[in-house]
Design an enzyme around this catalytic site. Structure first.
Site, PDB file in Angstrom:
ATOM      1  N   ARG A  20       0.823  -1.221   0.000  1.00  0.00           N
ATOM      2  CA  ARG A  20       0.000   0.000   0.000  1.00  0.00           C
ATOM      3  C   ARG A  20       0.851   1.261   0.000  1.00  0.00           C
ATOM      4  NH1 ARG A  20      -3.282  -0.433   5.117  1.00  0.00           N
ATOM      5  NH2 ARG A  20      -1.298  -1.305   5.767  1.00  0.00           N
ATOM      6  N   ASN A  38      -6.009  -2.684   2.308  1.00  0.00           N
ATOM      7  CA  ASN A  38      -6.003  -4.130   2.471  1.00  0.00           C
ATOM      8  C   ASN A  38      -7.431  -4.603   2.688  1.00  0.00           C
ATOM      9  OD1 ASN A  38      -3.220  -4.433   2.329  1.00  0.00           O
ATOM     10  ND2 ASN A  38      -2.931  -4.377   4.538  1.00  0.00           N
TER      11      ASN A  38
END
Length: 91
Positions: A20, A38
């Site tokens: 990320r 996520n």
């Protein structure tokens, strides 16, 4: 300037490997807007908007990810742009 929006689902070893934050850094470099998070099933979801070539470049990056990631599949759904600004890591 034409703007496109892609909704991504990234599969493989993509959590716990800095995916990320690396995607956020890459998006900012490219000038792409959106968010990444996520999901509980171990995948990563992202919505990205911007210039078509830059969005395609970030999708290409997502197929590799950061060094510790092992991406097995990237699903891409094209959607209507909503005018997102900036890039955030959420969830």
């Amino acid at each position: 300037m034409k703007r496109v929006r892609a909704h991504l689902r990234i599969y493989g070893r993509v959590q716990g490997v800095g995916f990320r934050w690396s995607m956020s850094r890459e998006a900012r470099k490219l000038g792409v807007h959106g968010w990444v998070r996520n999901l509980p099933d171990g995948t990563v979801e992202a919505v990205i908007e911007g210039d078509p070539e830059r969005v395609e470049a970030l999708i290409g990056w997502a197929h590799q990810g950061p060094p510790l990631a092992r991406v097995t599949r990237v699903e891409v759904k094209w959607e209507e742009p909503e005018g997102l600004e900036g890039f955030k890591v959420v969830g």
